[in-house]
Design an enzyme around this catalytic site. Sequence first.
Site, short mmCIF file in Angstrom:
data_model
loop_
_atom_site.label_atom_id
_atom_site.label_comp_id
_atom_site.label_asym_id
_atom_site.label_seq_id
_atom_site.Cartn_x
_atom_site.Cartn_y
_atom_site.Cartn_z
N ASP A 48 -4.72 -6.43 4.72
CA ASP A 48 -5.49 -7.49 5.47
C ASP A 48 -5.86 -8.71 4.61
O ASP A 48 -6.37 -9.51 4.98
CB ASP A 48 -6.91 -6.71 5.28
CG ASP A 48 -7.14 -5.41 6.03
OD1 ASP A 48 -6.56 -5.49 7.12
OD2 ASP A 48 -7.55 -4.42 5.59
N ASN A 86 0.83 -1.02 0.05
CA ASN A 86 -0.03 -0.10 0.14
C ASN A 86 0.84 1.26 -0.07
O ASN A 86 2.18 1.19 -0.07
CB ASN A 86 -0.86 -0.03 1.24
CG ASN A 86 -0.12 -0.33 2.65
OD1 ASN A 86 0.54 0.47 2.90
ND2 ASN A 86 -0.33 -1.22 3.19
N LYS A 122 -13.98 0.50 14.74
CA LYS A 122 -12.68 -0.24 14.77
C LYS A 122 -11.98 -0.15 16.28
O LYS A 122 -11.54 -1.01 16.76
CB LYS A 122 -11.50 0.55 14.16
CG LYS A 122 -11.48 0.10 12.55
CD LYS A 122 -10.49 0.64 11.65
CE LYS A 122 -10.83 0.22 10.32
NZ LYS A 122 -10.25 0.74 9.40
N LYS A 177 9.24 -17.03 -10.37
CA LYS A 177 8.65 -15.85 -11.08
C LYS A 177 7.37 -16.27 -11.96
O LYS A 177 7.67 -17.11 -12.62
CB LYS A 177 9.49 -15.00 -11.60
CG LYS A 177 9.10 -13.69 -12.27
CD LYS A 177 10.07 -13.09 -13.17
CE LYS A 177 9.59 -11.92 -13.53
NZ LYS A 177 10.33 -11.46 -14.97
N LYS A 204 -11.63 -3.72 18.07
CA LYS A 204 -10.23 -4.24 18.21
C LYS A 204 -9.91 -3.82 19.82
O LYS A 204 -8.66 -4.18 20.13
CB LYS A 204 -9.39 -3.36 17.28
CG LYS A 204 -9.49 -3.57 15.95
CD LYS A 204 -8.32 -3.07 14.95
CE LYS A 204 -8.67 -3.29 13.48
NZ LYS A 204 -7.84 -3.66 12.73
N PHE A 241 -4.58 3.19 14.50
CA PHE A 241 -4.89 4.10 13.57
C PHE A 241 -6.00 3.72 12.62
O PHE A 241 -6.04 2.36 12.10
CB PHE A 241 -3.56 4.28 12.61
CG PHE A 241 -2.44 5.37 13.13
CD1 PHE A 241 -1.83 4.93 14.18
CD2 PHE A 241 -2.41 6.55 12.54
CE1 PHE A 241 -1.14 5.92 14.70
CE2 PHE A 241 -1.38 7.49 13.08
CZ PHE A 241 -0.73 6.98 14.17
N1 CTP Z 1 -4.17 -3.57 11.92
C1 CTP Z 1 -3.64 -4.76 12.50
N2 CTP Z 1 -3.61 -5.94 11.87
C2 CTP Z 1 -4.12 -6.06 10.51
C3 CTP Z 1 -4.75 -4.76 9.99
C4 CTP Z 1 -4.79 -3.68 10.82
O1 CTP Z 1 -2.99 -4.75 13.52
N3 CTP Z 1 -4.23 -7.14 9.89
C5 CTP Z 1 -4.19 -2.54 12.64
C6 CTP Z 1 -3.58 -1.12 11.90
O2 CTP Z 1 -2.20 -1.24 12.35
C7 CTP Z 1 -3.97 0.10 12.35
C8 CTP Z 1 -5.88 -0.50 12.79
O3 CTP Z 1 -5.37 -1.90 12.97
O4 CTP Z 1 -3.65 0.34 13.83
C9 CTP Z 1 -6.88 -0.37 11.54
O5 CTP Z 1 -6.36 -0.47 10.64
P1 CTP Z 1 -7.36 -0.47 9.17
O6 CTP Z 1 -6.21 -0.83 8.03
O7 CTP Z 1 -7.55 1.10 9.12
O8 CTP Z 1 -8.18 -1.29 9.35
P2 CTP Z 1 -8.57 -2.54 9.11
O9 CTP Z 1 -8.71 -3.34 10.55
O10 CTP Z 1 -7.85 -3.17 8.21
O11 CTP Z 1 -10.19 -2.68 8.52
P3 CTP Z 1 -10.52 -2.20 6.94
O12 CTP Z 1 -9.38 -2.46 6.12
O13 CTP Z 1 -11.65 -2.83 6.73
O14 CTP Z 1 -10.96 -0.66 7.11
#
Ligand code: CTP
Length: 400
Positions: free
Chosen positions: A279, A210, A344, A289, A348, A330
């Site tokens: 995710d 990303n 979230k 490759k 979480k 975040f």
């Molecule tokens: N995070 C985490 N583990 C993951 C994904 C995210 O610990 N596998 C943490 C990120 O570091 C951040 C928070 O969860 O502090 C939110 O991450 P974000 O990407 O905004 O949300 P997601 O939980 O991934 O949900 P979505 O992608 O559906 O918005």
Amino acid sequence: MLSGKTIIVGVSSSIAAYKACEVVSRLKKLGADVWVAMTKEAGNLIAPLTFRTLSGNPVITDLFAPELNSLPVPHISLTKKAHLIIISPCTANIIAKLAQGLADDPLTTMVLASEAPKLIAPAMNPAMWRNPLVVENTAKLKRLGFQLIGPESGCLACGDSDIGRMSEPDDIISRAVGLLGGAQDLKGRHVLVTAGGTKEAIDPVRFISNRSSGRMGYALARAARERGADVTLISASGYLPDPLDIKAIKVESAAGMLEAVLDFYNNAQAVIMAAAVADFRPKHPKRSKIKKVERRKLKVEHRIELEPTEDILKAIAQQKGRNSRLLVGFALETEELIRNAKKKLEEKDLDLIVANDQTTLDGEAIKFSLISRDGRIDEYPLQSKDRAAHVILDRVAAAV
Ligand code: CTP
């Protein structure tokens, strides 16, 4: 962080003078009143006007210049109110003059007239740095209480790759903040910070990732260190240099980050997950490759099956000792920022969540809201990630 502090930045004639612009700009952003004193030769490398614009104050190239008329005796009135003098870059010549107590230019005159702490960031060719005269002069300055930062090893303007590079502005600022006795409200505390966007392998040469640069996480790690914390930085960022006094633990994937967090979080009183963790990851990363395939001159589509990664924050929230640890997440959202961030925070089981939109990804600045467990929401305008890091840490320090 530095409001109420007056800092004189001395600039001497090394090519690293361009990095002094960043030092001045960062000090200013942190609220300091910054005055730049330059040697005449440094003025051949960077125009004084640049520093004047960045600092908002006249630049001292001549102690008797008419524009300093508002200061009765500039080298005395300014040095009297200075809390710190930073010389970045500091050449071998300035080191030698300081070691001899000479005062034949505005910069060395001000240093000699000042009782403030002095931080010097040498920059020169490796042979000069190793010259016994420079070694002796530098040792003398250290003995006399000058603080030294660097030089570092790396690629130099003269083409050598060796010791002699001026330290990075971030590290100079961290040291300056430390010398100015910034709030040490995280002393004795251990803060774990994650940073950067994870990379999920498709094959040995390709990955899914990303736009996260890792800058916010690095700013948090630096700021926590400045406030006295022991910091563990777990980073998926490929290119940011380690902050001063912190050895980043490098990881690539979400699985790697989870493993590192589980290894290190135990002693931490606060875990700040600034990383943009993937995710999903390819379910079957290939060992070699992937080649493009053509059948009857038509390109064949290729599909990559994805599987979810483990949620790191959720995993630690469920661990034993959850309540002795502050969890900060975040939330990066493209829509319904506050509603999604709140969701979230609950799902979480976090104490605090930093909500921001995608415009801040990969940038230098961030506009954000802080949402806490008790439902309190505070909004903050666009500001540098360094400043934002301190705003976030104000809340962490108050809770751990
Ligand atoms: N995070 C985490 N583990 C993951 C994904 C995210 O610990 N596998 C943490 C990120 O570091 C951040 C928070 O969860 O502090 C939110 O991450 P974000 O990407 O905004 O949300 P997601 O939980 O991934 O949900 P979505 O992608 O559906 O918005």
